[in-house]
Design an enzyme around this catalytic site. Structure first.
Site, mmCIF file in Angstrom:
data_model
loop_
_atom_site.group_PDB
_atom_site.id
_atom_site.type_symbol
_atom_site.label_atom_id
_atom_site.label_comp_id
_atom_site.label_asym_id
_atom_site.label_seq_id
_atom_site.Cartn_x
_atom_site.Cartn_y
_atom_site.Cartn_z
ATOM 1 N N GLY A 106 10.991 -3.449 -0.551
ATOM 2 C CA GLY A 106 10.009 -5.010 -0.758
ATOM 3 C C GLY A 106 9.177 -5.177 0.167
ATOM 4 O O GLY A 106 8.169 -5.568 -0.654
ATOM 5 N N ASP A 107 8.735 -4.065 0.924
ATOM 6 C CA ASP A 107 7.427 -4.637 1.741
ATOM 7 C C ASP A 107 7.153 -2.594 2.236
ATOM 8 O O ASP A 107 6.422 -3.158 2.644
ATOM 9 C CB ASP A 107 7.280 -5.139 3.055
ATOM 10 C CG ASP A 107 8.353 -5.130 4.602
ATOM 11 O OD1 ASP A 107 9.480 -4.056 3.862
ATOM 12 O OD2 ASP A 107 8.437 -5.176 4.860
ATOM 13 N N GLU A 108 7.344 -2.040 1.600
ATOM 14 C CA GLU A 108 7.594 -0.447 2.025
ATOM 15 C C GLU A 108 7.108 -0.163 0.446
ATOM 16 O O GLU A 108 7.118 0.156 -0.355
ATOM 17 C CB GLU A 108 8.748 -0.168 1.844
ATOM 18 C CG GLU A 108 9.593 -0.144 2.899
ATOM 19 C CD GLU A 108 11.163 0.615 3.219
ATOM 20 O OE1 GLU A 108 11.824 0.993 1.860
ATOM 21 O OE2 GLU A 108 12.111 0.305 4.546
#
Lengths: 180, 402
Positions: free
Chosen positions: B324-326
């Site tokens: 997701g936010d990686e």
């Protein structure tokens, strides 16, 4: 038509064979057989002879002179048409103008024979004899009997001296062959 | 759509050349046989006529020759009369009969008869002619024919027929060759193109212009078909590329996804890359963006982050969104003239610029970055990723503890 030429050629190139006995026929062993054979042979000779200025097949006259040896009354037996009347005449009568187309010379004095042969020269007359087995006495045709065989030979010189034309095939039969 | 091996054709096949050859041979054989038989029969008939005429002439010559012999009944003279005929070929036997039918003389050819059956067929009866003298029949000539001339002709005819057959066979082969050149070659060209297309997917191949109208039309049709196939093929290729891109990329940021990253890392390791750095990037407190500004703002932040990562990429580098936010990056340090740690700082600084959100607000994002170096921190994908992940957590924890 090679055969007549061939025959004429051979008869011209071999005149010395003229005296030899040639054609022969077997005679029936019956009474009168020889007479039949002689008459038939005479008839044959007549049919193959052509007289100048006379139609072929017209009646001919045969004059018998002297004494025939082979048959008492020679009478030519012609195959087919034509006829030959036979007359007995003397040599003098023949020369005197008996109207003979053909002379049958039987036994006769040598003088008569020579006179007749000399008279015939250059004339339209055939000569037949039965009294000259070597055929060197001047007759044109010589009949000769040996046992049961009858033969004839031709004397080309005599035929050449006369004006009667004889078919070369007959001359060949009568002149060719030699001893058989 | 993978090319399958050529299916085995069942049954014995024949080539066009063989077919044409057989056809030609049949037609020519028929013609030769017909004309040969006609000529042979005509020849036999003509020769038969000549033989009859020959026998008739021979009989006439014999009749002339043996006529006095028949008159004087002289066999020897008859033999001599036949003598000239014995040298003429085509006569097997001669007989001379007198007027009573008795045999006067006879001559039989010393050569004998090689084919008595054929002689019996051609000359079943002797030729007979009568000999006439002064209008009456005095004998008969009989002439038997000899078939040697005819058999010779038949033999010659058959030999000539065989020779003709030989010539026919040779001519047929030559004709068939010529036909093959004229017909089979263009067909072969069409077949080659079709084969190439089927086996090697060479959709750009085309049939060249052909000399035979029907085949040229066929070639044109095949070319048109190939045009269509080529169109389909191109369309399919682009579809496939699109699908492949979709499968390996993240639709939001257009960066490669986790699967593409695994593949790229494995490929780089398999290629034997000497030294490279793996950066693990994680947005700090991203949940707050989503909760505070809405999902659209979250998406905008992610897109901005991905753009700033991309801006730092050099050729040979690689970046992917793996969660997701990686995000991850693979750096080739040689291309940057810098140590992995300074690269991480450069990246941190680039990200720290404020991001304008859809609502008009400005947001300052911070990230945690973990660095792992190949081969020092690991030589396989899992080890490297784990090392980078751990370094990232350490970074995050370090910031929280402050």
């Amino acid at each position: 038509m090679l055969i007549p030429l061939f025959l004429i050629g051979s008869s011209m190139t071999a005149p010395q064979l003229a005296m030899q006995a040639a054609a022969q026929t077997v005679v029936d062993d019956s009474p009168g057989g020889m007479a039949l054979a002689v008459n038939r042979m005479l008839g044959g000779i007549v049919t193959y002879a052509t007289w100048p200025n006379e139609a072929p097949g017209a009646p001919r006259t045969m004059c018998v002179i002297g004494t025939p040896r082979l048959t008492e009354r020679p009478a030519p037996d012609l195959p087919g048409r034509g006829s030959v009347s036979v007359r007995r005449v003397s040599a003098a009568a023949a020369i005197g103008g008996a109207g003979c187309h053909m002379l049958y010379l039987g036994q006769m004095p040598a003088v008569d024979r020579q006179r007749l042969i000399g008279w015939v020269r250059g004339k339209a007359v055939l000569t037949v004899t039965d009294d000259d087995s070597n055929c060197n006495l001047g007759a044109m045709f010589c009949l000769n009997a040996q046992g049961q065989r009858l033969s004839f030979s031709v004397n080309l010189d005599s035929i050449g001296r006369g004006t009667v034309r004889v078919d070369p095939r007959v001359l060949k039969i009568g002149s060719d062959g030699g001893p058989r | 759509m993978t090319p399958s091996p050529a299916p085995e054709r069942s049954g014995a096949r024949t080539t066009l050349q063989k077919l044409l050859s057989r056809f030609h041979f049949g037609v020519t054989l028929l013609a030769v046989a017909l004309s040969g038989i006609t000529i042979l029969l005509a020849g036999i008939t003509t020769l038969r006529g000549y033989a009859d005429r020959n026998m008739e002439l021979a009989a006439q010559v014999a009749a002339y020759g043996v006529e006095p012999a028949l008159v004087f009944n002289d066999p020897q003279a008859a033999r001599e009369g036949l003598q000239p005929l014995t040298r003429i070929p085509g006569i097997a036997r001669l007989r001379v009969l007198d007027d009573k039918g008795r045999l006067l003389t006879e001559w039989v050819s010393p050569h004998g008869d090689a084919m008595p059956m054929l002689t019996g067929f051609f000359f079943p009866r002797p030729f007979a002619t009568t000999v006439q003298r002064n209008g009456s029949v005095i004998g008969t000539i009989e002439v038997w024919g000899d078939s040697s001339t005819l058999t010779h002709y038949v033999r010659l005819g058959l030999l000539a027929g065989l020779a003709c057959l030989l010539v026919t066979a040779i001519g047929t082969v030559i004709l068939a060759r010529r036909f093959e050149y004229e017909l089979v070659k263009p067909l072969g060209e069409i077949a080659t193109v079709a084969h190439d297309v089927r086996l090697h997917r060479r959709f750009d191949k085309r049939v060249q212009g052909l000399g035979i109208a029907e085949l040229d039309r066929l070639g044109g049709d095949i070319n048109a078909l190939l045009d269509e196939l080529q169109g389909w093929q191109g369309h399919m290729e682009s579809e496939k590329a699109l699908l492949a891109h979709r499968a390996s990329h993240d639709p939001l940021t257009a960066l490669p996804n986790r699967a593409a990253f695994d593949e790229a890392l494995a490929a780089r390791l398999a290629a034997g890359a000497a030294r490279f750095a793996l950066l693990f990037i994680d947005a700090d407190n991203f949940k707050a963006v989503n909760d505070g500004f809405g999902h659209a703002a979250g998406d905008a932040v992610l897109v901005a982050l991905s753009q700033r990562i991309k801006a730092l990429l050099h050729p040979g580098d690689f970046a992917a969104r793996i969660g997701g936010d990686e995000f991850v990056m693979i750096f080739d340090p040689a291309g940057h003239d810098a140590q992995p740690d300074s690269l991480a700082e450069r990246l941190r600084a680039a990200i720290a610029d404020p991001i304008t959100l859809p609502g008009g607000d400005s947001y300052r994002l911070s990230v945690s970055i973990g660095v792992a170096v190949h081969p020092a921190d690991g030589t396989d994908p899992t080890a490297l990723l784990t090392a980078a992940d751990a370094a990232m957590y350490a970074d995050k924890l370090g910031k929280l503890s402050k």
